[in-house]
Structure formats: structure tokens, C-alpha cells
Design an enzyme around this catalytic site. Structure first.
Site, mmCIF file in Angstrom:
data_model
loop_
_atom_site.group_PDB
_atom_site.id
_atom_site.type_symbol
_atom_site.label_atom_id
_atom_site.label_comp_id
_atom_site.label_asym_id
_atom_site.label_seq_id
_atom_site.Cartn_x
_atom_site.Cartn_y
_atom_site.Cartn_z
ATOM 1 N N CYS A 73 8.780 18.665 49.740
ATOM 2 C CA CYS A 73 8.818 20.007 50.250
ATOM 3 C C CYS A 73 8.618 21.146 49.524
ATOM 4 O O CYS A 73 7.931 22.316 49.938
ATOM 5 C CB CYS A 73 10.082 20.184 51.159
ATOM 6 N N GLU A 113 21.450 22.789 52.003
ATOM 7 C CA GLU A 113 21.839 21.533 51.561
ATOM 8 C C GLU A 113 22.599 21.640 50.139
ATOM 9 O O GLU A 113 22.286 22.481 49.209
ATOM 10 C CB GLU A 113 21.025 20.497 51.382
ATOM 11 N N GLU A 122 15.896 21.871 57.125
ATOM 12 C CA GLU A 122 15.360 21.808 55.710
ATOM 13 C C GLU A 122 13.605 21.401 55.946
ATOM 14 O O GLU A 122 13.308 20.296 56.358
ATOM 15 C CB GLU A 122 15.956 20.623 54.926
ATOM 16 N N ASN A 142 9.988 11.132 52.493
ATOM 17 C CA ASN A 142 9.753 11.211 51.165
ATOM 18 C C ASN A 142 10.785 10.941 50.301
ATOM 19 O O ASN A 142 10.677 10.148 49.303
ATOM 20 C CB ASN A 142 9.211 12.683 50.656
#
Ligand code: NDP
Length: 487
Positions: free
Chosen positions: A283, A461, A249, A152
């Protein structure tokens, strides 16, 4: 419309090919046409990439942090200068509208490289006073890290993983999603141009088996994956079996809660951003929109009005607001979920169709879709769809909505819209999610940690948290007197 790179893989500062690798076609999602043909990495390519990273890493780690940072900041400048070209590559690869890729993809990677390029020089160990003797700690590189990306945000993900890894003195082998292999190669070229020594950032293409080969490689010290929960589980168990560091993630089904007193236009704007941006393939999307009963009907009416105005079509047209989904498989999955929503008794309030667009009949388009009357047990309210499908759920009270919002295996993100700020903070503190917004949605500046609770992942992150996770702590005790030995 070709986007063919020089070769499939970028290893040790140059493009390489191995004709033995399985074909990897790159498809433009707006038309279904093949725009490039790459090859999956063979074990030979994978070995070359890991070996290049292993050989280059120690000298890189010995540089002063400020010198490593300077190269990252130079690469950030090149990313910005090439933003228009990179946005085009990203649009061809993902199908996302160019008006998005011009502002959200390479520029986010640039922000990340700039941030870590600056921050690393100030990210030091500590001195510990032991009343005479003392100790100090060093933040040391892990060695060879592997990054595995989703489709994505391909260049953003490559930047978010490589920048903190490289800043801390690691080397990286990055595997993009098989759906979006192009922009990581562009990033590798830019790193080289900025002066990154050969071997420190390598890109190998491939399917899940290539990712698994990297994760299982004995030389690899850490793996960071952006992907679905099932993939995350597989990667984490393999990494765990070899005692490797891991950052996961993963996916989500995040709640976005709109209280009666919210600014309704802002709340709708947030809900639309949190469901339709990137054609819903984010997400952290707030795909369960809980709206309090007092404003529910007004919210829905206005939401539908605004959703119907979304311009869907040619992703390269700057006026287009929504492009296609990334692949035929994802398209079919989303269309399948729309059917499931209808069968489970939700009300299809708008969208739900596959549009027929002149010149783009082969594309993977789906209309932005809103379901109302959604209940907590419906599959569209429980499973990650990863497409432009919003579920609106009605609620009455604060405690009720907190319980319902938390009733999910995921915990990536959450949002609250209200003018009552004490309530906003109170509710956010109760929500089991790693990344939260108050009166906003889906903003992810590099300065703040990003990641999930529960099944949505492990580790973070961005921010200084990422530097911690790409390093290991060494403690050094220093004696200043004699050794007190009984012998
Ligand atoms: P996948 O989980 O299908 O794939 C993610 C990456 O892992 C791909 O590069 C894939 O390769 C690779 N992979 C697949 N199997 C293995 C394996 N056994 N070992 C190692 N690597 C493997 O995710 P998608 O690409 O479909 O991306 C969508 C998902 O990503 C959604 O669930 C979304 O929520 C999540 N996501 C999470 C984000 C976050 O930061 N939390 C951000 C963006 C997306 P290949 O593609 O070649 O199969």
C-alpha cells in the site's frame, strides 16, 4: 501441494465448519492450482464468533496488563520458532517469494506481538492534580473488535491488528481476505498454544459480505480494515452509522522524490524496494518516482539495468526475487494498467510483459515494469495499480515537486532521497502523507506509527498510537474534602 487446514474457521479455541457456507477455493498464484478448499462463514458462524468474543472479553480485560502481555510475548516466540513453516504457507497463499516471506511476514507479526506484549504494562492513564481533589484516567478496553485484512501481508496484518487489541484487553474477530485465508488460522492456533483463553481471537473466512456482517454487528465496538479506499469508505460509513470506532489503513499513490545530490545507488535501491517488493503489492509503495532533471537520465539507465536483473519465477526457490501477483483478477488489472500507460503516451522503459515460465504457465506473473516520461495527469500516475509498475516523472525545482507530489487524493506515504538534510526535513514537512522516509523507503518497524492522510485512511497502526485506538479513556474525579453543595 496441499495446504488444507483442519476446517475453515477458528472460533472459541477450535476449528469449526459449516457446510452451508459458499465454497472458498485457495489458489496458489504461481501455478493457478487449487491448494485448499474452505468455506465462507454463514450467519451462524459469524454469530458464534462474535458471541465467543463477547463472552471471553470481560475476564481478559480484568487481567493485569503484564499477564496479557506475557501471553502475547509467548506467541511471538512461537511465531519465530515456526517462521519457516509460516513463510511457506504465506508463499503458497500469496505467491510472494519465499526469500521475502522468510524475513517480512510472520517475523513482522512476531515483532508486533512482542512490542505490544511489553509496552502495554507501561501504558497507563494519568493522575491530574486539582489542588486537593484529584482525578485520574483509565485506558479501558473497547470490547469486541473486528479486524479485516487485505491479501498482501496476511499474517502481518492479522498480527498488527490483534496484538494491540488483545494487549489492551479486547477480543477480536478477524476476517482475512478471501484470497489469503490460511495464515490467520495458523496465528489463531499459535495464540491458543501460547495460552490465550478461548474466544479472544477468532478467525472467520468470507467475502466482503462477511466483513460487512461483522462491521454491522451490534456487539462489535471497533473495526480496523486494511484494504482499498472504496472498501474503506463502505466500512467507515456503516461503522459510523452505528457510532463504532474505526481504523482505516487504505491505499496510496505515494511520491518518492530523488534530488540531484542523492546517493544514486541508494535512491534506485529505495525506488526498486518501493515498487517491486511483494511484486509491487504494498500500500505504501512509492509508485510516483520524481527524479530531478540533473540525474534523471543516469538514474533511469541504471534503474533499468538493475530492474532487468530481477529474478522472477518459482516463489519457493530461495533465489527467486519476484513471484506472481496474488490472483488472476489482480494480474489482469495490472496488465490492463500497463496497456493504459502505453496508450497514454508513457515510455515503456523495461518489462511490461507476461513472462512464460517453464512449469508455471498457469501463474499470474508480470515482469517488473518501468515507465518513464510519465506526466502527472496520466492514469498510471494517479490510480493505485498494486503491481510491479513504476512511473518515473522528471522535475526541476523543490517547490514544483512538492506541489506535484501532493496533487493526489491519497496521502499514505512519501520518501525523499537527498544528501542535503535540511532540505530533506523541509520537504518532508510539506508533504501530505502519514508515513515518510528520508534516504530509505518502506521500512515499517512496529515502534513507529503507520497510517495515512487524506483518502489513505484514518487512525494509525503500530506504536503506542495503536494502544490509544484500541482503548477508551475514562476520567475519574476524586473528592478529598466535603461536597460543596448549595442545597
Ligand atoms: P479490498 O478493499 O478489496 O478488501 C480488503 C478487505 O475488506 C478484504 O478482506 C475484503 O474481503 C473486505 N471487504 C470487501 N468489501 C467489504 C465490505 N463491504 N465490508 C467489509 N469488508 C469488506 O482490498 P484488497 O484485499 O484488494 O487489498 C488491496 C488494497 O489494500 C490496496 O488498495 C492497498 O493499498 C490496500 N492496503 C492498505 C494497507 C495499509 O496499511 N494502508 C496495507 C495493505 C494493503 P474480500 O477479500 O473477501 O473481498
Amino acid at each position: 501441494m496441499r495446504a488444507q487446514p483442519t476446517a475453515s474457521h477458528y472460533v472459541n479455541g477450535r476449528y469449526i465448519e459449516d457446510e452451508g457456507g459458499a465454497p472458498l477455493p485457495v489458489i496458489y498464484p504461481a501455478t493457478g492450482e487449487t491448494i485448499a478448499m474452505l468455506r465462507s462463514a454463514t450467519p451462524n458462524v459469524l454469530e458464534l464468533a462474535v458471541e465467543a468474543a463477547r463472552a471471553a472479553q470481560p475476564a481478559w480485560a480484568r487481567l493485569k496488563p503484564v499477564e496479557r502481555g506475557r501471553i502475547l510475548r509467548r506467541a511471538a516466540d512461537i511465531l519465530r520458532a515456526r517462521n519457516a513453516d509460516l513463510a511457506r504457507i504465506e508463499t503458497l497463499d500469496t505467491g510472494k517469494a519465499i526469500q521475502e516471506t522468510l524475513v517480512a511476514d510472520a517475523l513482522s507479526a512476531a515483532d508486533c506481538l512482542e512490542y505490544f506484549g511489553g509496552a502495554v504494562a507501561a501504558y497507563n492513564g494519568e493522575a491530574i492534580d486539582l489542588g486537593g481533589p484529584f482525578a485520574y484516567t483509565r485506558r479501558e478496553a473497547l470490547g469486541v473488535c473486528v479486524g479485516i485484512g487485505a491479501w498482501n501481508y496476511p499474517i502481518q496484518i492479522a498480527g498488527w491488528k490483534s496484538a494491540p487489541a488483545l494487549a489492551m484487553g479486547n477480543a477480536m474477530v478477524f476476517k482475512p481476505s478471501e484470497n489469503t485465508p490460511l495464515s490467520a488460522l495458523a496465528l489463531a492456533e499459535i495464540y491458543s498454544e501460547a495460552g490465550l483463553p478461548d474466544g479472544l481471537f477468532n478467525v472467520v473466512q468470507g467475502y466482503g459480505d462477511v466483513g460487512a456482517g461483522l462491521v454491522g454487528h451490534d456487539v462489535v465496538a471497533k473495526v480496523s480494515v486494511t484494504g482499498s479506499v472504496p472498501t474503506g469508505r463502505k466500512v467507515l460509513s456503516l461503522a459510523g452509522s452505528k457510532m463504532k470506532h474505526a481504523t482505516m489503513e487504505l491505499g496510496g499513490k505515494s511520491p518518492l522524490i530523488v534530488f540531484d545530490d542523492a546517493d544514486i545507488e541508494n535512491a534506485i535501491g529505495g525506488a526498486m524496494l518501493g515498487n517491486f517488493y511483494s511484486t509491487g503489492q504494498i500500500c505504501s509503495n512509492g509508485t510516483r518516482v520524481f527524479v530531478q532533471s540533473g540525474i534523471h537520465d543516469r538514474f533511469v539507465d541504471r534503474l533499468i539495468e538493475r530492474t532487468k536483473k530481477i529474478r522472477i519465477g518459482d516463489p519457493l526457490d530461495p533465489e527467486t526475487q519476484m513471484g506472481p501477483l496474488v490472483s488472476k483478477a489482480q494480474h489482469d488489472k495490472v496488465v490492463g494498467y500497463i496497456e493504459i500507460g502505453k496508450q497514454d503516451g508513457a515510455t515503456l522503459a523495461c518489462g511490461g510483459n507476461v513472462p512464460s515460465l517453464q512449469g508455471f504457465q498457469g501463474g499470474f506473473f508480470v515482469e517488473p515494469t518501468v515507465f518513464t516520461g510519465v506526466t502527472d495527469t496520466m492514469r498510471i500516475a494517479r490510480e493505485e495499480i498494486f503491481g510491479p509498475v513504476m512511473s518515473v516523472l522528471k522535475f526541476d525545482g523543490e517547490d514544483e515537486v512538492i506541489d506535484r507530489a501532493n496533487d493526489t487524493e491519497f496521502g499514505l506515504a512519501a520518501g525523499v532521497f537527498t544528501r542535503d538534510l535540511p532540505r530533506a526535513h523541509r520537504v518532508i514537512a510539506e508533504l501530505l502523507a502519514g508515513t515518510c522516509w528520508i534516504n530509505a523507503y518502506n521500512l515499517t518497524p512496529v515502534e513507529i506509527p503507520f497510517g495515512g492522510f487524506k483518502q489513505s485512511g484514518i487512525g494509525r497502526e503500530n506504536s503506542l498510537a495503536a494502544l490509544a485506538l484500541y482503548s477508551q479513556l475514562k476520567s475519574i474525579y476524586v473528592e478529598t474534602g466535603d461536597v460543596a453543595s448549595p442545597y
